[in-house]
Scaffold this motif. Structure first.
Motif, PDB file in Angstrom:
ATOM      1  N   GLU A 158       0.813  -1.252   0.195  1.00  0.00           N
ATOM      2  CA  GLU A 158       0.017   0.022  -0.020  1.00  0.00           C
ATOM      3  C   GLU A 158       0.813   1.373   0.089  1.00  0.00           C
ATOM      4  O   GLU A 158       0.455   2.249  -0.639  1.00  0.00           O
ATOM      5  CB  GLU A 158      -0.900  -0.039   1.341  1.00  0.00           C
ATOM      6  N   ARG A 159       1.897   1.480   0.730  1.00  0.00           N
ATOM      7  CA  ARG A 159       2.929   2.467   0.746  1.00  0.00           C
ATOM      8  C   ARG A 159       3.613   2.435  -0.745  1.00  0.00           C
ATOM      9  O   ARG A 159       3.664   3.660  -1.091  1.00  0.00           O
ATOM     10  CB  ARG A 159       4.080   2.063   1.658  1.00  0.00           C
ATOM     11  N   ALA A 160       3.883   1.317  -1.281  1.00  0.00           N
ATOM     12  CA  ALA A 160       4.360   1.615  -2.646  1.00  0.00           C
ATOM     13  C   ALA A 160       3.365   2.128  -3.479  1.00  0.00           C
ATOM     14  O   ALA A 160       3.674   3.024  -4.410  1.00  0.00           O
ATOM     15  CB  ALA A 160       4.862  -0.081  -3.060  1.00  0.00           C
ATOM     16  N   ARG A 161       2.070   1.624  -3.688  1.00  0.00           N
ATOM     17  CA  ARG A 161       0.920   2.215  -4.469  1.00  0.00           C
ATOM     18  C   ARG A 161       1.104   3.870  -4.067  1.00  0.00           C
ATOM     19  O   ARG A 161       0.737   4.621  -4.891  1.00  0.00           O
ATOM     20  CB  ARG A 161      -0.234   1.611  -4.252  1.00  0.00           C
ATOM     21  N   ALA A 162       0.864   4.244  -2.768  1.00  0.00           N
ATOM     22  CA  ALA A 162       0.767   5.658  -2.576  1.00  0.00           C
ATOM     23  C   ALA A 162       2.041   6.369  -3.186  1.00  0.00           C
ATOM     24  O   ALA A 162       1.571   7.218  -3.396  1.00  0.00           O
ATOM     25  CB  ALA A 162       0.655   5.977  -1.049  1.00  0.00           C
ATOM     26  N   ASN A 163       3.162   5.771  -3.162  1.00  0.00           N
ATOM     27  CA  ASN A 163       3.989   6.727  -3.760  1.00  0.00           C
ATOM     28  C   ASN A 163       4.231   6.748  -5.193  1.00  0.00           C
ATOM     29  O   ASN A 163       5.099   7.553  -5.757  1.00  0.00           O
ATOM     30  CB  ASN A 163       5.341   6.037  -3.213  1.00  0.00           C
ATOM     31  N   ARG A 164       3.380   5.843  -5.630  1.00  0.00           N
ATOM     32  CA  ARG A 164       3.191   6.177  -7.185  1.00  0.00           C
ATOM     33  C   ARG A 164       2.155   7.116  -7.636  1.00  0.00           C
ATOM     34  O   ARG A 164       2.055   7.416  -8.767  1.00  0.00           O
ATOM     35  CB  ARG A 164       2.832   4.754  -7.761  1.00  0.00           C
ATOM     36  N   PHE A 165       1.460   7.488  -6.687  1.00  0.00           N
ATOM     37  CA  PHE A 165       0.703   8.902  -7.365  1.00  0.00           C
ATOM     38  C   PHE A 165       1.585  10.105  -7.404  1.00  0.00           C
ATOM     39  O   PHE A 165       2.322  10.223  -6.889  1.00  0.00           O
ATOM     40  CB  PHE A 165      -0.224   9.363  -6.101  1.00  0.00           C
ATOM     41  N   TYR A 166       1.194  10.642  -8.711  1.00  0.00           N
ATOM     42  CA  TYR A 166       1.892  11.971  -9.218  1.00  0.00           C
ATOM     43  C   TYR A 166       1.579  13.153  -8.216  1.00  0.00           C
ATOM     44  O   TYR A 166       2.511  13.891  -7.687  1.00  0.00           O
ATOM     45  CB  TYR A 166       1.541  12.093 -10.457  1.00  0.00           C
ATOM     46  N   PHE A 167       0.191  13.429  -8.005  1.00  0.00           N
ATOM     47  CA  PHE A 167      -0.054  14.507  -7.052  1.00  0.00           C
ATOM     48  C   PHE A 167      -0.334  14.326  -5.852  1.00  0.00           C
ATOM     49  O   PHE A 167      -0.565  13.068  -5.177  1.00  0.00           O
ATOM     50  CB  PHE A 167      -1.351  15.079  -7.690  1.00  0.00           C
TER      51      PHE A 167
END
Length: 248
Positions: free
Chosen positions: A47-56
């Motif tokens: 989940e942290r990895a996915r969060a860090n993929r958001f651009y904004f």
């Protein structure tokens, strides 16, 4: 952005979840940094990895709050620390509890739009929820003709112009909630089932692939979670009590 204002009651300290109840929570995803940090601590590595993929930044923050709050509420129902919640995923990506936690019979679903989230919980029954911000769409008629059923297109065309945004999102949230509850996502054609959509008319699943009997397996409810938003929740069976709160 529409300010978050909800008339739903404040949350109880630790609500139980009997089999005959369905709980829905509304929450603003716009949170101060200390709360954001707290929710971050709840998340698993994926989940942290996915969060860090958001651009904004705001999209990243909204994801962290939504996922962290989901874990916190599940932890409250299961009497477990939020970081210990374990997820599995269906064929079309619908999350569910994994391993031993699944034996609790706890089902859940989450939706968020424009900084506001809805989270729904039930025991021993599938549940789906959706929320949208009500707003005029220049291409509402074209979207309806493409995705709504033939009957819904006829009903929508007859709705007065000033009520069309409400009618459109009544229909959209009810349809989204249904495809989420059955776990098929967009693999289920949106025009293969009918829902009510007129403002002021009760939410109802009318037919599924021509079958009223299949539609009768489900109960659909309209939600008014916050100023300027509309939502829908659907679950198996019809003899359940809906309870709803706003998360502080």
């Amino acid at each position: 952005m529409t300010p978050f204002r909800s008339t739903w009651p404040p949350s109880p300290a630790r609500p139980g979840l009997p089999d005959q109840e369905l709980h829905v929570w509304v929450a603003s995803l716009n949170r101060p940094q200390p709360q954001l940090n707290q929710f971050w601590q709840h998340l698993a590595e994926d989940e942290r990895a996915r969060a860090n993929r958001f651009y904004f930044d705001h999209d990243r923050a909204h994801y962290i709050v939504a996922r962290g709050l989901l874990r916190q509420l599940l932890g409250s129902y299961l009497q477990l620390p939020a970081h210990q919640i374990a997820f599995a995923y269906g064929e079309h990506g619908k999350p569910k509890l994994a391993a031993e936690q699944a034996t609790s019979g706890l089902h859940f679903n989450i939706s968020h739009a424009q900084g506001v989230a809805l989270l729904a919980f039930a025991r021993h029954r599938e549940v789906g929820v959706d929320i949208e911000q009500i707003r005029p769409l220049d291409d509402a008629e074209q979207i309806a003709e493409r995705f709504f059923s033939k009957n819904e297109v006829v009903v929508f065309a007859a709705v007065p112009a000033k009520q069309k945004p409400q009618a459109f999102f009544n229909c959209w949230t009810r349809k989204e909630a249904f495809i989420k509850v059955i776990g098929e996502g967009l693999s289920c054609p949106l025009d293969s089932f009918d829902v009510t959509l007129k403002p002021g008319e009760p939410a109802e699943l009318l037919q599924v692939k021509g079958s009223q009997e299949e539609a009768a397996r489900w109960r659909l409810e309209n939600l008014n979670p916050a100023n300027g938003y509309v939502g829908a929740v659907i679950a198996e069976g019809r003899e359940w009590q809906l309870r709803y709160w706003q998360w502080p």
